[in-house]
Design a protein around this motif. Sequence first.
Motif, PDB file in Angstrom:
ATOM      1  N   UNK A  72       0.807  -1.212   0.000  1.00 26.42           N
ATOM      2  CA  UNK A  72       0.000   0.000   0.000  1.00 26.42           C
ATOM      3  C   UNK A  72       0.838   1.259   0.000  1.00 26.42           C
ATOM      4  N   UNK A  73       0.160   2.395   0.198  1.00 25.66           N
ATOM      5  CA  UNK A  73       0.810   3.685   0.090  1.00 25.66           C
ATOM      6  C   UNK A  73       1.245   4.268   1.422  1.00 25.66           C
ATOM      7  N   UNK A  74       1.901   5.424   1.340  1.00 21.64           N
ATOM      8  CA  UNK A  74       2.396   6.113   2.530  1.00 21.64           C
ATOM      9  C   UNK A  74       1.274   6.843   3.253  1.00 21.64           C
ATOM     10  N   UNK A  75       1.365   6.876   4.575  1.00 19.34           N
ATOM     11  CA  UNK A  75       0.362   7.553   5.395  1.00 19.34           C
ATOM     12  C   UNK A  75       1.067   8.411   6.447  1.00 19.34           C
ATOM     13  N   UNK A  76       0.398   9.494   6.823  1.00 21.17           N
ATOM     14  CA  UNK A  76       0.908  10.375   7.871  1.00 21.17           C
ATOM     15  C   UNK A  76       0.172  10.063   9.167  1.00 21.17           C
ATOM     16  N   UNK A  77       0.933   9.900  10.247  1.00 21.03           N
ATOM     17  CA  UNK A  77       0.376   9.673  11.574  1.00 21.03           C
ATOM     18  C   UNK A  77       0.730  10.848  12.481  1.00 21.03           C
ATOM     19  N   UNK A  78      -0.174  11.208  13.356  1.00 24.14           N
ATOM     20  CA  UNK A  78       0.145  12.101  14.468  1.00 24.14           C
ATOM     21  C   UNK A  78      -0.785  11.758  15.613  1.00 24.14           C
ATOM     22  N   UNK A  79      -0.783  12.589  16.654  1.00 26.51           N
ATOM     23  CA  UNK A  79      -1.574  12.267  17.844  1.00 26.51           C
ATOM     24  C   UNK A  79      -3.071  12.383  17.604  1.00 26.51           C
TER      25      UNK A  79
END
Length: 328
Positions: A72-79
């Motif tokens: 799959x593709x890239x994802x951004x994580x944060x709080x």
Amino acid sequence: MYFIPNENLDPTLNLAMEQYILSGLNLDEEILFFFIDRPSIIVGRHQNTIDEINLDYVKAQDIQVVRRLSGGGSVYHDLGNLCFSFILPFPNQPVPDFSSFTEPVIRALRTMGVPAEKSGRNDILVEGAKISGNAYYHNKFGTVCHGTLLFNTDLTVLARALNPKPEKLSAKGVQSVRSRVTNLNGYLPGIKTTVEFRERLLSEIARDAKTIELSDADLANAEGIADERYRNPLWTFGTSPKYTLKRTRRFPIGEIELRIEVRDNIIRDVVFFGDFFTSQEIDPIVDALRGSELETGALTAALRSIDWKAWFPTIQEEDFAAFVAQGD
């Protein structure tokens, strides 16, 4: 079903814990595992990391970059993002369809008043905007299917940190990452934090789950996995392969990009990149292609020498061979 609580915010350790739960706990039922990460980009197993991120911005914002085991593709994580993981320690069962994992989440969101719906191969949308992407990996221990839920993510940072290819956005009918995604908090005014959202989702999905805690020894084993794999720059960024040809095409299972080294019309090496999904390691495909002539017939024969459909059941051998040979 088991539920394993987790308050860790380190993305490398969270991915390692997920891997260890599958491979090291020897449980006999499905496991639900949630995690929240500090700001980070999680790239897909087969992606070229540098192509997927805005490197200068990521460095300036101190955003951690980690490669996961799933495609799959890239994802951004944060709080403001909640990650969920369904872990199935059943190696002999076939890989389930994405709907097996997204439907419980969709039902829970709908119960909470969110008009969620599945879209495409692995997304969950709300009123046309993406709030969740999902991926999976399968190995000799079983299957992990995990996904994101944008609750209150900084979408401006998300848009600036990721660097998706224009053709992927075009395929989704949007002009930018920012225009494609939305947060759930606007649909859930009674829930103020990501942790509150997690607890409500848990009560909807797995209210009867048996809770088990990871021991100190379990966490130490997970730390070892994190050090060996997820904190290793070579794992996350890889090396730049030598190549003389580059092939790119979007298939129904995702984009596949090949970097091919050819000498005297013979394939000497090939490296796969992309956001595609496959339930097995691709090394046997690479081994089959090495030494073949760069010609459709020879490549078709090479691919037919292995169980090609075990990797890409929706792609015909001759079609992929023509893609490799001719790039069309």
